[in-house]
Design a protein around this motif. Sequence first.
Motif, PDB file in Angstrom:
ATOM      1  N   GLN A  35      45.034  50.629  36.734  1.00 37.43           N
ATOM      2  CA  GLN A  35      46.072  51.458  37.328  1.00 37.43           C
ATOM      3  C   GLN A  35      45.800  51.633  38.824  1.00 37.43           C
ATOM      4  OE1 GLN A  35      48.833  52.660  35.592  1.00 37.43           O
ATOM      5  NE2 GLN A  35      47.984  51.286  34.036  1.00 37.43           N
ATOM      6  N   LEU A  36      46.825  51.445  39.641  1.00 31.88           N
ATOM      7  CA  LEU A  36      46.695  51.586  41.080  1.00 31.88           C
ATOM      8  C   LEU A  36      47.523  52.763  41.578  1.00 31.88           C
ATOM      9  CD1 LEU A  36      47.038  47.866  42.265  1.00 31.88           C
ATOM     10  CD2 LEU A  36      44.931  49.155  41.866  1.00 31.88           C
ATOM     11  N   ASN A  37      47.162  53.239  42.754  1.00 34.41           N
ATOM     12  CA  ASN A  37      47.937  54.283  43.417  1.00 34.41           C
ATOM     13  C   ASN A  37      49.096  53.613  44.164  1.00 34.41           C
ATOM     14  OD1 ASN A  37      48.943  56.250  45.186  1.00 34.41           O
ATOM     15  ND2 ASN A  37      46.947  57.253  45.362  1.00 34.41           N
ATOM     16  N   GLN A  38      50.311  53.792  43.678  1.00 33.13           N
ATOM     17  CA  GLN A  38      51.464  53.127  44.284  1.00 33.13           C
ATOM     18  C   GLN A  38      51.694  53.587  45.716  1.00 33.13           C
ATOM     19  OE1 GLN A  38      53.064  50.603  42.750  1.00 33.13           O
ATOM     20  NE2 GLN A  38      54.186  50.269  44.673  1.00 33.13           N
ATOM     21  N   ASN A  39      51.278  54.814  46.025  1.00 35.37           N
ATOM     22  CA  ASN A  39      51.418  55.304  47.396  1.00 35.37           C
ATOM     23  C   ASN A  39      50.617  54.452  48.376  1.00 35.37           C
ATOM     24  OD1 ASN A  39      53.113  57.424  46.695  1.00 35.37           O
ATOM     25  ND2 ASN A  39      51.417  58.857  46.369  1.00 35.37           N
ATOM     26  N   ILE A  40      49.451  53.994  47.936  1.00 36.64           N
ATOM     27  CA  ILE A  40      48.625  53.147  48.794  1.00 36.64           C
ATOM     28  C   ILE A  40      49.301  51.805  49.021  1.00 36.64           C
ATOM     29  CG2 ILE A  40      46.445  51.862  48.914  1.00 36.64           C
ATOM     30  CD1 ILE A  40      45.073  54.213  47.572  1.00 36.64           C
ATOM     31  N   VAL A  41      49.895  51.251  47.976  1.00 38.57           N
ATOM     32  CA  VAL A  41      50.619  49.979  48.100  1.00 38.57           C
ATOM     33  C   VAL A  41      51.761  50.118  49.104  1.00 38.57           C
ATOM     34  CG1 VAL A  41      52.032  48.266  46.887  1.00 38.57           C
ATOM     35  CG2 VAL A  41      50.018  49.247  45.761  1.00 38.57           C
ATOM     36  N   ASP A  42      52.582  51.148  48.924  1.00 36.42           N
ATOM     37  CA  ASP A  42      53.748  51.347  49.799  1.00 36.42           C
ATOM     38  C   ASP A  42      53.322  51.634  51.238  1.00 36.42           C
ATOM     39  OD1 ASP A  42      55.340  50.983  47.573  1.00 36.42           O
ATOM     40  OD2 ASP A  42      55.564  53.131  47.180  1.00 36.42           O
ATOM     41  N   ARG A  43      52.284  52.456  51.398  1.00 34.49           N
ATOM     42  CA  ARG A  43      51.818  52.820  52.744  1.00 34.49           C
ATOM     43  C   ARG A  43      51.242  51.605  53.470  1.00 34.49           C
ATOM     44  NH1 ARG A  43      48.731  57.316  51.671  1.00 34.49           N
ATOM     45  NH2 ARG A  43      46.866  56.086  51.269  1.00 34.49           N
ATOM     46  N   LEU A  69      43.301  43.661  50.945  1.00 32.71           N
ATOM     47  CA  LEU A  69      42.022  44.011  51.568  1.00 32.71           C
ATOM     48  C   LEU A  69      42.155  45.310  52.364  1.00 32.71           C
ATOM     49  CD1 LEU A  69      39.140  42.954  51.841  1.00 32.71           C
ATOM     50  CD2 LEU A  69      39.868  41.711  53.888  1.00 32.71           C
ATOM     51  N   ILE A  70      43.261  45.474  53.075  1.00 35.11           N
ATOM     52  CA  ILE A  70      43.488  46.719  53.819  1.00 35.11           C
ATOM     53  C   ILE A  70      43.632  47.895  52.859  1.00 35.11           C
ATOM     54  CG2 ILE A  70      45.112  47.948  55.310  1.00 35.11           C
ATOM     55  CD1 ILE A  70      45.726  45.262  56.666  1.00 35.11           C
ATOM     56  N   ALA A  71      44.315  47.673  51.747  1.00 34.59           N
ATOM     57  CA  ALA A  71      44.449  48.733  50.743  1.00 34.59           C
ATOM     58  C   ALA A  71      43.076  49.141  50.204  1.00 34.59           C
ATOM     59  CB  ALA A  71      45.346  48.264  49.600  1.00 34.59           C
ATOM     60  N   LEU A  72      42.223  48.169  49.947  1.00 33.93           N
ATOM     61  CA  LEU A  72      40.876  48.448  49.448  1.00 33.93           C
ATOM     62  C   LEU A  72      40.027  49.178  50.481  1.00 33.93           C
ATOM     63  CD1 LEU A  72      39.655  45.179  47.663  1.00 33.93           C
ATOM     64  CD2 LEU A  72      39.955  47.417  46.602  1.00 33.93           C
ATOM     65  N   GLU A  73      40.042  48.678  51.702  1.00 34.18           N
ATOM     66  CA  GLU A  73      39.105  49.151  52.720  1.00 34.18           C
ATOM     67  C   GLU A  73      39.571  50.399  53.457  1.00 34.18           C
ATOM     68  OE1 GLU A  73      36.150  48.183  53.288  1.00 34.18           O
ATOM     69  OE2 GLU A  73      35.989  46.245  52.268  1.00 34.18           O
ATOM     70  N   SER A  74      40.881  50.558  53.627  1.00 31.79           N
ATOM     71  CA  SER A  74      41.382  51.665  54.451  1.00 31.79           C
ATOM     72  C   SER A  74      42.510  52.454  53.796  1.00 31.79           C
ATOM     73  CB  SER A  74      41.863  51.119  55.803  1.00 31.79           C
ATOM     74  OG  SER A  74      40.824  50.434  56.469  1.00 31.79           O
ATOM     75  N   SER A  75      42.825  52.143  52.557  1.00 36.55           N
ATOM     76  CA  SER A  75      43.909  52.811  51.824  1.00 36.55           C
ATOM     77  C   SER A  75      45.237  52.747  52.561  1.00 36.55           C
ATOM     78  CB  SER A  75      43.539  54.280  51.545  1.00 36.55           C
ATOM     79  OG  SER A  75      42.402  54.346  50.721  1.00 36.55           O
ATOM     80  N   GLY A  76      45.401  51.717  53.421  1.00 31.51           N
ATOM     81  CA  GLY A  76      46.655  51.509  54.109  1.00 31.51           C
ATOM     82  C   GLY A  76      46.947  52.487  55.231  1.00 31.51           C
ATOM     83  N   ARG A  77      45.967  53.308  55.599  1.00 32.52           N
ATOM     84  CA  ARG A  77      46.198  54.318  56.636  1.00 32.52           C
ATOM     85  C   ARG A  77      46.177  53.696  58.029  1.00 32.52           C
ATOM     86  NH1 ARG A  77      41.333  58.123  55.312  1.00 32.52           N
ATOM     87  NH2 ARG A  77      40.474  56.068  54.857  1.00 32.52           N
ATOM     88  N   LYS A  78      46.863  54.331  58.956  1.00 32.14           N
ATOM     89  CA  LYS A  78      46.844  53.919  60.358  1.00 32.14           C
ATOM     90  C   LYS A  78      45.720  54.609  61.115  1.00 32.14           C
ATOM     91  CE  LYS A  78      50.122  50.978  61.694  1.00 32.14           C
ATOM     92  NZ  LYS A  78      49.808  49.753  62.473  1.00 32.14           N
ATOM     93  N   ILE A  79      45.537  55.879  60.839  1.00 31.00           N
ATOM     94  CA  ILE A  79      44.455  56.638  61.478  1.00 31.00           C
ATOM     95  C   ILE A  79      43.288  56.680  60.504  1.00 31.00           C
ATOM     96  CG2 ILE A  79      43.773  58.854  62.460  1.00 31.00           C
ATOM     97  CD1 ILE A  79      46.738  59.349  63.084  1.00 31.00           C
ATOM     98  N   ILE A  80      42.240  55.967  60.863  1.00 34.63           N
ATOM     99  CA  ILE A  80      41.120  55.775  59.937  1.00 34.63           C
ATOM    100  C   ILE A  80      39.808  56.075  60.665  1.00 34.63           C
ATOM    101  CG2 ILE A  80      40.078  54.179  58.283  1.00 34.63           C
ATOM    102  CD1 ILE A  80      42.603  52.358  59.007  1.00 34.63           C
TER     103      ILE A  80
END
Length: 217
Positions: A35-43, A69-80
Amino acid sequence: MKRFGLAGISILLLGLMTYLVYLQYRSDYDYKSLQLNQNIVDRTYANYHEQLAPLARKHSLPENYLLALIALESSGRKIIPHRFESHVHEKLKLVKNGKKSNLEKVQTSDLKNVSNETMKQLASSLVPFQILWYKSYEIGVSLEELKNKRTIDLSLKWIDLNYGKYLREGRFQDAFHYHNTGRKLPRMGPPKTYNKEYIPKGMRYMDEFTLLLAQKG
């Protein structure tokens, strides 16, 4: 003859146990039910697709993998927040002081006039792929270049240099393992990733982004 028979049985049993261990760890890669967090995918898609798509084409790298890879490493965030790796900092200090000849491509001469603040930066990760800054020496770019808006472009250059071949061959499990550990996936035994779900989650994210890219382009 009896001794030989016992030895043969022992070898067979050892081989069977090894194979069972192999199957156990390979079963961890049955990722479809994760199960994945769909918010992370969309973001991740919203924040990075537009910038990433032309750069993925430029380096001939699959965008679905890079988004995963970005979803794994940074959860798709811009400010990290940057991750500081204290053990890497200690190794760099040994290189600078001449007590260690090198850390990969970084040599003592490279660090001769480097400030303490920059040393800490070299031991920190570069977002959004969380590649350590000292890896810049591998691709022949300065820290100033890494600070500008070419961060993603230069990160893809590093990925291409180190394991782009795996990606073009469709060896995505090896690619995820290499990004996280610096080595391809072991042929036998468990992965060496910090989290045993790192590869399965990456593969699941890839599936999600494959569908999303097909729908939205």
